[in-house]
Motif scaffolding. Sequence first.
Motif, mmCIF file in Angstrom:
data_model
loop_
_atom_site.group_PDB
_atom_site.id
_atom_site.type_symbol
_atom_site.label_atom_id
_atom_site.label_comp_id
_atom_site.label_asym_id
_atom_site.label_seq_id
_atom_site.Cartn_x
_atom_site.Cartn_y
_atom_site.Cartn_z
ATOM 1 N N GLY A 60 85.113 -6.295 56.115
ATOM 2 C CA GLY A 60 83.677 -6.107 55.890
ATOM 3 C C GLY A 60 83.314 -4.643 55.743
ATOM 4 N N ALA A 61 83.882 -3.790 56.626
ATOM 5 C CA ALA A 61 83.596 -2.354 56.564
ATOM 6 C C ALA A 61 84.099 -1.746 55.264
ATOM 7 N N GLY A 62 85.302 -2.176 54.830
ATOM 8 C CA GLY A 62 85.850 -1.663 53.571
ATOM 9 C C GLY A 62 84.995 -2.048 52.378
ATOM 10 N N VAL A 63 84.580 -3.301 52.352
ATOM 11 C CA VAL A 63 83.703 -3.754 51.260
ATOM 12 C C VAL A 63 82.374 -3.002 51.303
ATOM 13 N N GLY A 64 81.849 -2.786 52.525
ATOM 14 C CA GLY A 64 80.587 -2.052 52.667
ATOM 15 C C GLY A 64 80.693 -0.634 52.140
ATOM 16 N N MET A 65 81.812 0.042 52.438
ATOM 17 C CA MET A 65 82.026 1.406 51.924
ATOM 18 C C MET A 65 82.031 1.428 50.401
ATOM 19 N N LEU A 66 82.780 0.482 49.810
ATOM 20 C CA LEU A 66 82.913 0.461 48.355
ATOM 21 C C LEU A 66 81.613 0.088 47.656
ATOM 22 N N LEU A 67 80.844 -0.838 48.266
ATOM 23 C CA LEU A 67 79.641 -1.344 47.608
ATOM 24 C C LEU A 67 78.394 -0.501 47.856
ATOM 25 N N PHE A 68 78.214 -0.025 49.103
ATOM 26 C CA PHE A 68 76.914 0.524 49.481
ATOM 27 C C PHE A 68 76.868 2.023 49.740
ATOM 28 N N ALA A 69 78.016 2.642 50.027
ATOM 29 C CA ALA A 69 77.980 4.064 50.378
ATOM 30 C C ALA A 69 77.397 4.907 49.253
ATOM 31 N N LYS A 70 77.881 4.705 48.039
ATOM 32 C CA LYS A 70 77.387 5.484 46.898
ATOM 33 C C LYS A 70 75.913 5.208 46.591
ATOM 34 N N PRO A 71 75.486 3.912 46.496
ATOM 35 C CA PRO A 71 74.056 3.645 46.262
ATOM 36 C C PRO A 71 73.146 4.232 47.329
ATOM 37 N N LEU A 72 73.572 4.168 48.610
ATOM 38 C CA LEU A 72 72.760 4.736 49.678
ATOM 39 C C LEU A 72 72.639 6.247 49.525
ATOM 40 N N GLN A 73 73.741 6.900 49.178
ATOM 41 C CA GLN A 73 73.696 8.347 48.968
ATOM 42 C C GLN A 73 72.786 8.695 47.799
ATOM 43 N N LYS A 74 72.811 7.859 46.764
ATOM 44 C CA LYS A 74 71.946 8.085 45.604
ATOM 45 C C LYS A 74 70.472 7.958 46.002
ATOM 46 N N LEU A 75 70.165 6.930 46.787
ATOM 47 C CA LEU A 75 68.794 6.737 47.252
ATOM 48 C C LEU A 75 68.336 7.910 48.115
ATOM 49 N N ILE A 76 69.251 8.414 48.973
ATOM 50 C CA ILE A 76 68.892 9.545 49.833
ATOM 51 C C ILE A 76 68.654 10.801 49.003
ATOM 52 N N SER A 77 69.447 10.971 47.933
ATOM 53 C CA SER A 77 69.241 12.151 47.077
ATOM 54 C C SER A 77 67.940 12.048 46.285
ATOM 55 N N LEU A 78 67.534 10.815 45.914
ATOM 56 C CA LEU A 78 66.300 10.631 45.142
ATOM 57 C C LEU A 78 65.064 10.589 46.050
ATOM 58 N N TYR A 79 65.192 9.909 47.194
ATOM 59 C CA TYR A 79 64.053 9.741 48.114
ATOM 60 C C TYR A 79 64.503 10.142 49.524
ATOM 61 N N PRO A 80 64.771 11.428 49.748
ATOM 62 C CA PRO A 80 65.407 11.846 51.016
ATOM 63 C C PRO A 80 64.607 11.506 52.260
ATOM 64 N N GLN A 81 63.325 11.858 52.281
ATOM 65 C CA GLN A 81 62.570 11.655 53.516
ATOM 66 C C GLN A 81 62.297 10.187 53.829
ATOM 67 N N PRO A 82 61.835 9.355 52.873
ATOM 68 C CA PRO A 82 61.655 7.931 53.203
ATOM 69 C C PRO A 82 62.943 7.249 53.669
ATOM 70 N N MET A 83 64.077 7.584 53.040
ATOM 71 C CA MET A 83 65.337 6.954 53.424
ATOM 72 C C MET A 83 65.795 7.420 54.803
ATOM 73 N N LEU A 84 65.665 8.717 55.084
ATOM 74 C CA LEU A 84 66.073 9.221 56.394
ATOM 75 C C LEU A 84 65.151 8.695 57.492
ATOM 76 N N TYR A 85 63.875 8.510 57.174
ATOM 77 C CA TYR A 85 62.966 7.898 58.150
ATOM 78 C C TYR A 85 63.342 6.431 58.397
ATOM 79 N N PHE A 86 63.836 5.759 57.351
ATOM 80 C CA PHE A 86 64.314 4.386 57.532
ATOM 81 C C PHE A 86 65.464 4.362 58.535
ATOM 82 N N PHE A 87 66.429 5.273 58.378
ATOM 83 C CA PHE A 87 67.563 5.327 59.297
ATOM 84 C C PHE A 87 67.123 5.753 60.698
#
Length: 267
Positions: A60-87
């Motif tokens: 599960g962790a491996g699949v999560g890294m491959l599927l979501f790590a890049k999209p999450l980083q992209k979202l943080i780069s585009l919408y840094p404060q809303p995403m960091l507030y979510f976390f």
Amino acid sequence: MNLMVFLKGLIIGGTMLVPGISGGSMAIILGIYKKLLAAVSDFMKDKRANFLFLLIFCLGAGVGMLLFAKPLQKLISLYPQPMLYFFLGVVAGGIPLIWKAAKIRHFSWQLPVCIGVGILAVWACSALPTGMIPDESETGMMRLLLLGVAGFIAAIALVLPGISVSYLLLILGLYDETMQAISSLRLSFLLPLGLGLVLGVILTTRLLDRAMTYYPQPTYLIILGFVLGSVAELFPGVPSGVELMISCITLLLGFVIIRLITQWERK
């Protein structure tokens, strides 16, 4: 049960490569942390069950890294404060769970001291100079050894809640290369890093599992300090205008999601 373990691994794997997000904190929030420690540190007591549990979680962790790590980083780069507030909301949602695990009945000197130790440990990690291990300057056996050492150091951050493994890789000067190696499945980089990581996880989990068994209250209070320290490191500042309202919504959303997950888990 197996599906739930896989899904929790998916969430932890997808978020742990985001700088500032701790895989250990997510595991505690999702109610799987103690089980992970026990499965690793007491592996030989029930090899089949522990192997199956760890295999499903790691898949599960491996699949999560491959599927979501890049999209999450992209979202943080585009919408840094809303995403960091979510976390921030996600982490805040898990704090009552850690407080409950510490079983605080009354105030004592252990409370501020242990929490302070955890906060100081996170601060010490953030104060380390960046680029401690060079990424391309060494070749051959020395390169493999350095990657193994880096994996061992990263394992400590992986196991301890509140300390981000991705942030530690950033300090070691290996974050970008690790992300590229994961996306391209470059085994010459990932294997020595992974071996060091596995060795570090085994040793660290044994120590932490014993601490949680024999000294549960101070251990959980130090973990609470780790998590509170990570909140301070993660805090992106106060937004303005429309972004302030959006950030408040994402903060609340993260908090509510984790509270619902923990309540569902108890049921």
